[in-house]
Design a protein around this motif. Structure first.
Motif, short mmCIF file in Angstrom:
data_model
loop_
_atom_site.label_atom_id
_atom_site.label_comp_id
_atom_site.label_asym_id
_atom_site.label_seq_id
_atom_site.Cartn_x
_atom_site.Cartn_y
_atom_site.Cartn_z
N VAL A 81 0.84 -1.20 0.00
CA VAL A 81 0.00 0.00 0.00
C VAL A 81 0.88 1.25 0.00
O VAL A 81 0.64 2.20 -0.75
CB VAL A 81 -0.96 -0.01 1.21
N LEU A 82 1.95 1.21 0.81
CA LEU A 82 2.85 2.37 0.88
C LEU A 82 3.52 2.66 -0.46
O LEU A 82 3.90 3.79 -0.75
CB LEU A 82 3.90 2.15 1.98
N LEU A 83 3.64 1.62 -1.30
CA LEU A 83 4.21 1.81 -2.63
C LEU A 83 3.43 2.84 -3.44
O LEU A 83 3.96 3.46 -4.36
CB LEU A 83 4.22 0.48 -3.41
N GLY A 84 2.18 3.03 -3.07
CA GLY A 84 1.37 4.05 -3.72
C GLY A 84 1.91 5.45 -3.53
O GLY A 84 1.52 6.38 -4.23
N ARG A 85 2.85 5.61 -2.58
CA ARG A 85 3.46 6.93 -2.34
C ARG A 85 4.77 7.08 -3.09
O ARG A 85 5.47 8.07 -2.93
CB ARG A 85 3.73 7.12 -0.84
N LEU A 86 5.09 6.10 -3.91
CA LEU A 86 6.40 6.06 -4.57
C LEU A 86 6.72 7.35 -5.31
O LEU A 86 7.85 7.82 -5.31
CB LEU A 86 6.44 4.88 -5.54
#
Ligand code: ADP
Ligand code: MG
Length: 230
Positions: A81-86
């Motif tokens: 989910v945090l990858l969405g902030r990449l």
């Protein structure tokens, strides 16, 4: 909630890929907030004329989900989910999995909203299809998009998970995010979408409310694929 419909090969996925820049366009315009309606000229911009900075800006304005979820199987759910902030995180920080507390809080809030908190530390590969798509939705929402692009997001789900994901997408659209969704099921278009755009061979054959999709139009859109529709 806008459905894009048409037989396979009509160019539905290609349309989304042109919109997200992964397929270059050879011509035309992508007018963002520039739709001409009710006699008003849109005052939006043409995405295709973006410079590098404007593309980065545009990338933070949409999120995307796919038929096959596109999670990183060996990473845990929370990290996926945090990858969405990449887009907003430097490569070095990402490499060491350094995310801000704010990002973590948002990821956890989203996972909680979709009932996935118990799975947060599990590897993505151990989830069911419906769970994976919910993780992908959380990832897509991480950067607060104004637009969610969905390419056949329920095509590999069973009926129960299909309804659940469609309900989630409807809720997202009711929260003010435009959801643009490629769908193969006319029934789902009628049940969930407020506008349908039918394309065939690069042309728009229909643009209007789904209840105006009649038999003869569907025949023109789908031809001999009609029998496989539901
Ligand atoms: N307007 C278009 N311009 C160029 N190529 C197109 C266009 N529409 C479809 N195609 C090509 O047709 C093929 C199928 O398109 P795709 O987007 O995968 O269809 P769909 O998702 O509707 O099944 C792709 O190889 C794509 O490059
Ligand atoms: Mg497709």
């Amino acid at each position: 909630m806008v459905a894009v419909i048409g037989r396979s090969g009509a160019g539905k996925s290609t349309l989304l890929h042109v919109m997200n820049g992964s397929t270059p366009a050879t011509g035309g315009q992508i007018l963002y907030h520039g739709y001409k309606s009710h006699g008003h000229e849109g005052n939006g911009r043409d995405i295709l004329c973006s410079n590098a900075r404007q593309w980065r800006q545009w990338r933070s304005e949409y999120g995307m989900i796919f038929q096959d979820f596109c999670l990183v199987p060996r990473l845990d759910v929370l990290t996926n989910v945090l990858l969405g902030r990449l887009n907003h995180t430097s490569t070095v920080k990402f490499f060491f999995k350094i995310f801000s507390d704010e990002d973590r809080t948002r990821a956890i809030t989203l996972l909680q909203w979709l009932g996935l908190l118990p799975q947060a530390l599990q590897r993505a590969e151990n989830l069911s299809g419906g769970q994976m798509q919910r993780v992908a939705i959380c990832r897509a929402l991480m950067q607060n998009p104004q637009l969610l692009l969905a390419d056949e997001p329920v095509a590999s789900l069973d009926p129960k998970n299909t309804q659940r994901i469609m309900e989630v997408l409807r809720q997202i659209s009711e929260n003010g995010i435009t959801v643009m969704i490629n769908l193969h099921s006319i029934e789902l278009v009628r049940q969930y979408c407020t506008r349908a755009i039918g394309i065939a061979q690069g042309e728009i054959l229909f643009d209007g409310p789904p209840d105006r999709l009649d038999e003869s139009l569907l025949r023109r859109l789908y031809g001999d694929e009609m029998e496989t529709l539901h």
